[in-house]
Design a protein around this motif. Structure first.
Motif, PDB file in Angstrom:
ATOM      1  N   LEU A  99       0.829  -1.206   0.000  1.00  0.00           N
ATOM      2  CA  LEU A  99       0.000   0.000   0.000  1.00  0.00           C
ATOM      3  C   LEU A  99       0.861   1.252   0.000  1.00  0.00           C
ATOM      4  O   LEU A  99       0.565   2.217  -0.690  1.00  0.00           O
ATOM      5  N   GLU A 117       3.843   1.383  -1.177  1.00  0.00           N
ATOM      6  CA  GLU A 117       4.468   1.448  -2.497  1.00  0.00           C
ATOM      7  C   GLU A 117       3.489   1.991  -3.522  1.00  0.00           C
ATOM      8  O   GLU A 117       3.845   2.811  -4.376  1.00  0.00           O
ATOM      9  N   ALA A 118       2.227   1.529  -3.433  1.00  0.00           N
ATOM     10  CA  ALA A 118       1.216   2.037  -4.360  1.00  0.00           C
ATOM     11  C   ALA A 118       1.065   3.537  -4.179  1.00  0.00           C
ATOM     12  O   ALA A 118       0.939   4.282  -5.159  1.00  0.00           O
ATOM     13  N   ALA A 119       1.106   3.990  -2.929  1.00  0.00           N
ATOM     14  CA  ALA A 119       0.976   5.423  -2.679  1.00  0.00           C
ATOM     15  C   ALA A 119       2.122   6.184  -3.327  1.00  0.00           C
ATOM     16  O   ALA A 119       1.923   7.247  -3.922  1.00  0.00           O
ATOM     17  N   ALA A 120       3.343   5.632  -3.247  1.00  0.00           N
ATOM     18  CA  ALA A 120       4.487   6.293  -3.868  1.00  0.00           C
ATOM     19  C   ALA A 120       4.298   6.376  -5.377  1.00  0.00           C
ATOM     20  O   ALA A 120       4.520   7.422  -5.993  1.00  0.00           O
ATOM     21  N   VAL A 121       3.866   5.266  -5.997  1.00  0.00           N
ATOM     22  CA  VAL A 121       3.662   5.270  -7.452  1.00  0.00           C
ATOM     23  C   VAL A 121       2.526   6.226  -7.815  1.00  0.00           C
ATOM     24  O   VAL A 121       2.566   6.887  -8.849  1.00  0.00           O
ATOM     25  N   HIS A 177      12.170   9.407  -8.069  1.00  0.00           N
ATOM     26  CA  HIS A 177      11.113   8.895  -7.180  1.00  0.00           C
ATOM     27  C   HIS A 177       9.995   8.291  -8.033  1.00  0.00           C
ATOM     28  O   HIS A 177       9.707   8.781  -9.121  1.00  0.00           O
ATOM     29  N   PRO A 178       9.331   7.207  -7.505  1.00  0.00           N
ATOM     30  CA  PRO A 178       8.239   6.583  -8.276  1.00  0.00           C
ATOM     31  C   PRO A 178       7.199   7.596  -8.750  1.00  0.00           C
ATOM     32  O   PRO A 178       6.699   7.498  -9.878  1.00  0.00           O
ATOM     33  N   GLY A 179       6.915   8.577  -7.911  1.00  0.00           N
ATOM     34  CA  GLY A 179       5.885   9.543  -8.257  1.00  0.00           C
ATOM     35  C   GLY A 179       6.317  10.510  -9.339  1.00  0.00           C
ATOM     36  O   GLY A 179       5.506  11.254  -9.871  1.00  0.00           O
ATOM     37  N   PHE A 195      -0.956  -3.603  -9.079  1.00  0.00           N
ATOM     38  CA  PHE A 195      -0.250  -4.582  -8.266  1.00  0.00           C
ATOM     39  C   PHE A 195      -0.961  -5.932  -8.307  1.00  0.00           C
ATOM     40  O   PHE A 195      -2.151  -6.016  -8.598  1.00  0.00           O
ATOM     41  N   TYR A 244      -6.647   1.202  -1.436  1.00  0.00           N
ATOM     42  CA  TYR A 244      -6.656   1.769  -0.086  1.00  0.00           C
ATOM     43  C   TYR A 244      -7.962   1.366   0.598  1.00  0.00           C
ATOM     44  O   TYR A 244      -9.031   1.795   0.173  1.00  0.00           O
TER      45      TYR A 244
END
Ligand SMILES: Nc1ncnc2c1ncn2[C@@H]1O[C@H](COP(=O)(O)OP(=O)(O)OP(=O)(O)O)[C@@H](O)[C@H]1O
Ligand SMILES: [Mg+2]
Lengths: 291, 368
Positions: free
Chosen positions: A184, A186-190, B71-73, B81, B87
């Motif tokens: 989760l 990691e998903a937030a970072a992406v 950074h990934p963002g 995934f 979330y």
């Protein structure tokens, strides 16, 4: 067949039920009953006096001081130890190395005996030979008599209380943190949560909700229950500046032997604790679990 | 080249080398399937592309920008995934909005109480969320939480969240592995449709070769942390680069038989001519797919040991000399256990692999 099963069920529950009745329910009910009597050790029979004990409490300045002191103590210890526990847990989780050692260090106060540790605190906070004031002197500040001045005694006790429970809260928060799936974050970072604060707001804090609620309630209850440091270090003094609820109950019951009045104080304490637990199970639980 | 370029990426966890220098490129609008068995390093490669993990060596280039350390963002990638990673505390609507909220609103506008100042931006986000949810059938589910959705619905929410901001690179890590067989087949179509609509450079991880072969423009076959071949599905199937790829692709598996090329180039199998010539000499491996066998007079005698009825065919397990062979016959073929069948193959459909495992081209006998 059905009846046999029911009977077996009762037989199997019996020991636990008996233990509950004898060890928990009966004493509690007895204490509640005492709270409405004028029972004093050695004076028999006790009289039913209705709400007189509570009326006395209302006008008793000693009790009022002790109640306010307890509130102040809780208002300092609970928020600081919750926030501090969370901060420590996040720091240690994020640390590359030495997690186990830090966890052990901060958990140490939880497993050590408060009464023994109190002696160490007495030395640390001693106005003339204590290291705390020695450090203050070194930078030119005259430290107060921490535990024997009515201005600082409650603060000092609160500091000890925080020291005692911050590690406990930290361990609870760390358990909560490990339950959050790494994916989760990691998903937030992406998804573009670049700052650590954004990931905390988006994932960590909401998912830590149930843990945080539990830690808050436990911290409130633990701090309302403060007794042993007071009993060992200050005995409510100086001048009742560190009188707290349970210490008042103790002196009324075991020094002045007024068991009825002492039971009434216990009842107030019980109502506070039950109220806190009710808040947890009823109102807030619904808002922090996602289902 | 815009799109995604991976250049000699290496990664080790402790002493285990997981990726041994992987290079791959995906053009915008292209759909590439990364196919490999469990544990070969597919997810590791995806995480490196997304920026969740850093490579030990090599570069990741997205839209002509070296993002290896970004950074990934900040990479313009979106990722679905394996377990969706929705979330749990946010509604479907909020889940899909997260990538937009994070990019379009400033830190101040994201604060709960000041959010009102970003009215126009928030309305635009809400409109975008509904626009992406509609074709995926998520419109009636927008106010539910992930726990109130079925697996297939969660999967579509994850897709919607990934594509809502039209990423340059779209990564999918085994997105169908948690769905049942029927749902998998319908969702394949949906994913390809979404990919076409977004036009991103898409990289799709799977260990299911039928998924890879049916969905992708190109299939990248990965084994043991190495990329062995990257080509169109038909090429990977008909012209595998080497023995490992040939063995991995195709179900039921290809027949691999030891053979030998004579000094004049003619290939012999068990001492008999095959009608196949090659530039290689000496011992080699002959690959024949089960459907490339022909049953008819003049072939090698194969004894039938077992048969499996497949509906649209009959799978025959037979023995040719010491070698087990699999062949696919017509479903109405009258074949019984114990029969001895004369079998042969079309030389044009046979594959020849040299002693080093690489495929060698068959050549016209005249040039041998
Ligand atoms: N954080 C890690 N630490 C140590 N080893 C790891 C780590 N992550 C992955 N590995 C190892 O790297 C190898 C490749 O893992 P990876 O997750 O990339 O496989 P995969 O191809 O995605 O497999 P699957 O199809 O099962 O998802 C495995 O052998 C795995 O054990
Ligand atoms: Mg994987």
């Amino acid at each position: 067949m059905r009846r046999g099963e029911a009977l077996a069920a009762w037989m199997l529950t019996l020991p636990a039920a008996l233990a509950f009745l004898l060890l928990l329910l009966a004493p509690t009910l007895a204490a509640i009953a005492l709270a409405f009597s004028d029972y004093e050790l050695g004076v028999w029979p006790p009289h039913w006096i209705g709400l007189d004990n509570f009326r006395e409490m209302w006008t008793d300045r000693g009790f009022r001081t002790s109640f306010v002191n307890t509130l102040v103590y809780v208002a300092i210890v609970a928020p600081v130890s919750v926030a501090g526990g969370l901060g420590l847990a996040l720091l240690i989780e994020g640390a590359a190395r030495g997690r186990t050692i830090f966890r052990a260090i901060f958990f140490l106060p939880v497993v050590s005996l408060t009464v023994a540790m109190a002696a160490a605190w007495q030395y640390l906070l001693h106005p003339t030979i204590g290291p705390v004031n020695a450090v203050l002197r070194a930078v030119g500040i005259a430290g107060p008599a921490w535990l024997s001045s009515s201005d600082t005694v409650l603060l000092s006790l609160a500091a000890i209380g925080i020291w005692e429970s911050i590690g406990f809260n930290m361990v609870l928060f760390m358990a909560g943190l490990t339950a959050i799936p790494r994916e989760l974050r990691e998903a937030a970072a992406v998804d573009g949560a670049r700052a650590a604060w954004d990931r905390f707001r988006l994932v960590t804090w909401p998912l830590l909700g149930p843990t945080a609620l539990f830690v808050v309630v436990i911290s409130l209850i633990r701090s309302v229950r403060v007794f042993d440091t007071v009993a060992v270090l200050t005995r409510g003094g100086p001048n009742k500046a560190s009188e707290v609820l349970l210490y008042t109950m103790y002196t009324e019951g075991f020094t002045f032997l007024r068991l009825g009045y002492s039971a009434a104080i216990t009842l107030v304490f019980l109502v506070i604790v039950l109220g806190l637990m009710l808040v947890q199970t009823r109102i807030l639980d619904r808002r922090v679990h996602y289902g | 080249m815009s799109g995604l370029v991976i250049d000699s990426v290496r990664k080790a966890f402790g002493a285990t080398q997981v990726l041994h220098g992987v290079s791959l490129s995906v053009r915008p609008g292209e759909f590439v399937a990364l196919l490999g068995p469990s544990g070969c390093g597919k997810s590791t490669l995806m995480r490196i592309i997304a920026g969740i993990d850093a490579p030990d060596a090599g570069r990741v280039i997205i839209n002509d920008r070296d993002v290896t350390r970004a950074h990934p963002g900040a990479r313009d990638v979106a990722m679905v995934f394996q377990n969706y990673a929705l979330y749990p505390h946010l509604t479907v609507r909020q889940n899909i909005a997260v990538p937009l909220v994070m990019r379009r609103l400033s830190a101040w506008q994201r604060l709960p109480f000041l959010g009102g100042f970003a009215g126009a931006a928030r309305r635009a986000i809400a409109a975008d969320v509904e626009r992406i949810a509609e074709p995926l059938g998520l419109a009636p589910l927008l106010d539910r939480r992930p726990a109130q959705l079925s697996g297939g619905q969660r999967q579509r929410v994850a897709l919607a969240r990934a594509v809502v901001r039209a990423p340059h690179v779209f990564l999918l890590d085994e997105p169908l592995s948690n769905l049942d067989a029927a749902l998998r087949v319908t969702t394949r179509r949906e994913i390809v449709d979404i990919h076409r609509r977004v036009g991103a450079a898409s990289l799709y991880v799977t260990h299911d070769q039928s998924e890879a072969l049916t969905m992708a423009d190109r299939v990248a076959v990965m084994l043991g942390g190495r990329l062995l071949q990257c080509a169109a599905p038909a090429d990977v199937y008909d012209r595998p680069a080497n023995l490992d790829v040939a063995r991995f692709i195709g179900s039921p598996a290809i027949n691999l038989l030891p053979a030998e090329a004579r000094d004049d180039g003619w290939v012999q199998l068990a001492g008999r001519a095959t009608g196949l010539a090659t530039a290689a000499r000496g011992p080699l491996t002959l690959g024949v797919r089960p459907e490339a066998w022909r049953i008819g007079a003049g072939g090698w005698p194969a004894r039938v040991e077992h048969t499996e009825f497949l509906g649209d065919g009959l799978l025959v397990h037979a023995r040719l000399d010491d070698h087990a062979v699999l062949l696919r016959a017509e479903p109405d073929a009258r074949i019984a256990v114990g029969d001895v069948l004369p079998i042969g193959f079309d030389p044009a459909r046979a594959l020849v692999f040299g002693a080093d495992g690489a495929r060698v081209a068959a050549v016209e006998p005249a040039h041998a």
